[in-house]
Design a protein around this motif. Sequence first.
Motif, PDB file in Angstrom:
ATOM      1  N   LEU A 355      -0.619  -0.336   2.014  1.00 49.97           N
ATOM      2  CA  LEU A 355      -0.494   0.120   0.640  1.00 49.97           C
ATOM      3  C   LEU A 355      -0.159  -1.077  -0.248  1.00 49.97           C
ATOM      4  O   LEU A 355       0.381  -2.082   0.225  1.00 49.97           O
ATOM      5  CB  LEU A 355       0.595   1.184   0.531  1.00 49.97           C
ATOM      6  N   PRO A 356      -0.469  -1.014  -1.548  1.00 47.72           N
ATOM      7  CA  PRO A 356      -0.228  -2.154  -2.446  1.00 47.72           C
ATOM      8  C   PRO A 356       1.230  -2.604  -2.430  1.00 47.72           C
ATOM      9  O   PRO A 356       2.146  -1.784  -2.355  1.00 47.72           O
ATOM     10  CB  PRO A 356      -0.628  -1.609  -3.823  1.00 47.72           C
ATOM     11  N   ASP A 357       1.425  -3.911  -2.477  1.00 49.34           N
ATOM     12  CA  ASP A 357       2.766  -4.507  -2.508  1.00 49.34           C
ATOM     13  C   ASP A 357       2.957  -5.126  -3.885  1.00 49.34           C
ATOM     14  O   ASP A 357       2.520  -6.255  -4.146  1.00 49.34           O
ATOM     15  CB  ASP A 357       2.894  -5.560  -1.403  1.00 49.34           C
ATOM     16  N   LEU A 358       3.581  -4.381  -4.794  1.00 49.19           N
ATOM     17  CA  LEU A 358       3.741  -4.805  -6.188  1.00 49.19           C
ATOM     18  C   LEU A 358       5.208  -5.058  -6.496  1.00 49.19           C
ATOM     19  O   LEU A 358       6.095  -4.415  -5.920  1.00 49.19           O
ATOM     20  CB  LEU A 358       3.184  -3.732  -7.126  1.00 49.19           C
ATOM     21  N   PRO A 359       5.499  -5.955  -7.411  1.00 50.80           N
ATOM     22  CA  PRO A 359       6.909  -6.291  -7.694  1.00 50.80           C
ATOM     23  C   PRO A 359       7.698  -5.143  -8.312  1.00 50.80           C
ATOM     24  O   PRO A 359       8.889  -4.996  -8.042  1.00 50.80           O
ATOM     25  CB  PRO A 359       6.810  -7.492  -8.640  1.00 50.80           C
ATOM     26  N   ARG A 360       7.061  -4.316  -9.140  1.00 48.43           N
ATOM     27  CA  ARG A 360       7.808  -3.260  -9.834  1.00 48.43           C
ATOM     28  C   ARG A 360       7.414  -1.854  -9.413  1.00 48.43           C
ATOM     29  O   ARG A 360       8.124  -0.891  -9.715  1.00 48.43           O
ATOM     30  CB  ARG A 360       7.599  -3.406 -11.352  1.00 48.43           C
ATOM     31  N   LEU A 361       6.292  -1.714  -8.745  1.00 45.00           N
ATOM     32  CA  LEU A 361       5.866  -0.399  -8.255  1.00 45.00           C
ATOM     33  C   LEU A 361       5.896  -0.421  -6.726  1.00 45.00           C
ATOM     34  O   LEU A 361       5.036  -1.032  -6.086  1.00 45.00           O
ATOM     35  CB  LEU A 361       4.470  -0.046  -8.756  1.00 45.00           C
ATOM     36  N   LEU A 391      -2.190   1.278 -11.352  1.00 43.68           N
ATOM     37  CA  LEU A 391      -2.180   1.727  -9.960  1.00 43.68           C
ATOM     38  C   LEU A 391      -2.743   3.135  -9.868  1.00 43.68           C
ATOM     39  O   LEU A 391      -2.257   4.054 -10.542  1.00 43.68           O
ATOM     40  CB  LEU A 391      -0.748   1.702  -9.407  1.00 43.68           C
ATOM     41  N   GLY A 392      -3.754   3.316  -9.043  1.00 42.58           N
ATOM     42  CA  GLY A 392      -4.296   4.642  -8.790  1.00 42.58           C
ATOM     43  C   GLY A 392      -3.639   5.250  -7.558  1.00 42.58           C
ATOM     44  O   GLY A 392      -3.489   4.574  -6.533  1.00 42.58           O
ATOM     45  N   VAL A 393      -3.242   6.519  -7.654  1.00 40.29           N
ATOM     46  CA  VAL A 393      -2.598   7.211  -6.530  1.00 40.29           C
ATOM     47  C   VAL A 393      -3.266   8.556  -6.327  1.00 40.29           C
ATOM     48  O   VAL A 393      -3.642   9.232  -7.291  1.00 40.29           O
ATOM     49  CB  VAL A 393      -1.078   7.407  -6.759  1.00 40.29           C
ATOM     50  N   VAL A 394      -3.434   8.959  -5.065  1.00 40.15           N
ATOM     51  CA  VAL A 394      -4.128  10.211  -4.788  1.00 40.15           C
ATOM     52  C   VAL A 394      -3.555  10.840  -3.521  1.00 40.15           C
ATOM     53  O   VAL A 394      -3.136  10.140  -2.586  1.00 40.15           O
ATOM     54  CB  VAL A 394      -5.648   9.980  -4.627  1.00 40.15           C
ATOM     55  N   LEU A 395      -3.562  12.164  -3.502  1.00 40.22           N
ATOM     56  CA  LEU A 395      -3.233  12.909  -2.288  1.00 40.22           C
ATOM     57  C   LEU A 395      -4.072  14.168  -2.279  1.00 40.22           C
ATOM     58  O   LEU A 395      -4.167  14.870  -3.291  1.00 40.22           O
ATOM     59  CB  LEU A 395      -1.745  13.246  -2.210  1.00 40.22           C
TER      60      LEU A 395
END
Length: 712
Positions: A355-361, A391-395
């Motif tokens: 999964l994305p590794d972002l500084p604030r998310l 950031l795109g998120v889906v479930l």
Amino acid sequence: MPGTVGRVPTPATPAPGAATGPGATAAVFAHDWAATALGPRDSWDPALRAVVELILASPMPMALAYGDDLVLLYNDAYAELLGLRHPSALGRPAGDVHAEVWTLPGFGEVAERVYRQGVSFLEKESTALVVRGQSGVAEQMVFTRGHSAVRDGSGRIIGVLTVAAETTHVAEQLQSLSQVAAALAGTLTLDDVARVALRYTITTFDADRVSFVVDEGGGGWRMVRRVRGELLDEVDERLPPLWRRASTDWSGTVAQAVRSGEPSFTGDGQPLRETAADRHDQKVRSLAVLPLGTSVVQGGLTVGYQVPHAWSAAERALLAASAELIGQAAERARRFETQHGTAQLLQRSMLPENLPDLPRLRVAARYDPGVDGNAAGGDFYDAFLLPTGDLGVVLGDVAGHDVQAAARMGQVRAALRALALSDPAPDAVLAGLDRLVTSLGAEAGTHELFVTVVFGVIDAQRRELTLASAGHPAPLIRRCTPDGRSYAEYVDVPAGPPLGLGGRPATTTVAFPPGDTLLLFSDGVVERRRQSLTAGLDALGDAVAKAGSSDPRALCAVATASVPGGTEDDVAVLAVEHALKPSRSAAMEVPAEPTAPSRVRHWMTGQLTEWQVAESVIGAAVLCTSELTTNALLHAGTAARVEIDLSPERLLVSVADSGTRGTVTRARTDTLSSRGRGLGLIEELSDAWGTDPSVRGNTVWFEILVPPTEQH
């Protein structure tokens, strides 16, 4: 002729001819036989005298029932069975002494028939209520009894000789065999089979050493054992056994028996001399080796003692039956593990590996397969960077628990990402997916292709979240107030129809400031049989609001455990935290070497000290990480990766392996500490912990909150 029902331990038997215990031998010589049908001792027929001498010298319980009244004369071992009825039973009719059972089938009639007809009779098994010694305490025993006619010098039948062989221990072993069969019926993996097999054999046979061995099918052998006196607590019994490995050309006694297909029994010797791993193996003098007798799993079972042991026919038969039962369970377990591994690999390969590794998310996800974990499901999640920097998120959830559902899930997930990269507007993405699902349904010739999905775009710069849903449960946001309080609220997003029905979902935009955490989840998280959906949603919201921190990995664990009761549905959760401040992180690759845990401790202590973490947090974190690293090396047998992430409110540590032996849950702690203390340490020293299966293996993590006074 003991009778009634039950069983007790084997009574002590006297040495031949000794007047021990109740003193039956002395009582026989002191008794006035002249007043009985036997007459004075000096007038006894030589044949009768010889029988009496045999009875008194025997260590087995033996009795003579003489004459038409079947007057009793018996030895010390039989006297112990009579208990308080001795010595008054001497010289009395057997029917009077055993009045409570004499008229029951199989008792008095047997003695009478042997006496009248002279035909011997073997009673294979009966039970008897016995008053041991002079204690007056009645216990139950199991016997095999033989009755034969006694003749005088002229060949005339003068009485009945009864020999009782106490077989309580054999009966208990047979009973335990049925119990182990029931226990084996509930096993799923070879680890489960090994635990049951070792516990059963060392207890049933009162052995000094037992082992269970399986052939890995070209990958060598692995063996696990137990020795007498090992202290195993409740946690140990739930842990995976510590398997030892051997090469394919291993020449141990078990391997030889497996290759030949024939059991071997050593009564006295040094059967493990060539392959002994330690003093426990070296001390074994007698050993039984039984092949499992299955074509799917080549393996064996051993039972050993540190003293010479004569392997009776009954023991050999019981061992053979035990090995067959264990072999059948091992065969089922091997098939399950193969199917389970294939289904898990298929499922995980269709989910994002990273999964994305972002500084604030900060992003975390958790997936638990439903049913029995032996089938691929249709739940999926994803998080990815968009061309806009958002950031795109889906479930989502594709109905079904089969390979076809998993394949369709993969198609939907891939199409959604492609659509989002072209036009990230949530309503446009779901409209495009609706057309795809309609096409898939037409291709499959079905209108029952049921797919729900929620898709969102997080704009960290604008501190907002835009969502659209196609028949999926509304997402949940954990909000944090400036004074440090937290609460949870569901996003008011129009659900819209499931995909494939021609709908165009509406979008909703809500605030998503730093400190908040978004939670997307599948219906398996909140739906339970005989419970309303509202109750499940309330329980989830309450648990998330009361969570110790807003860390996404911890919230995923909280969410999956928030609603009591089991579910047969898949469970998927995706959490995104908008962090107040960027966290600091570091990672270490841990080789599969014995010195690895100490290297991890040294590296982690230095890193946390450099970050000025409080000593109390460092000590707890280093100890827990050492345990998890040791576990990964022992049970996965692969290199591991340790990651640490420090934010102003918590320290998060994860240890990932690349093994495939299954996952850890609170109900089934299959990857924690071989020494039985790891689970206790993690639960005692951390504020939250959990496990996340991945494509390549398993990740076990824990979180320790950092109080404001300890932040630097």
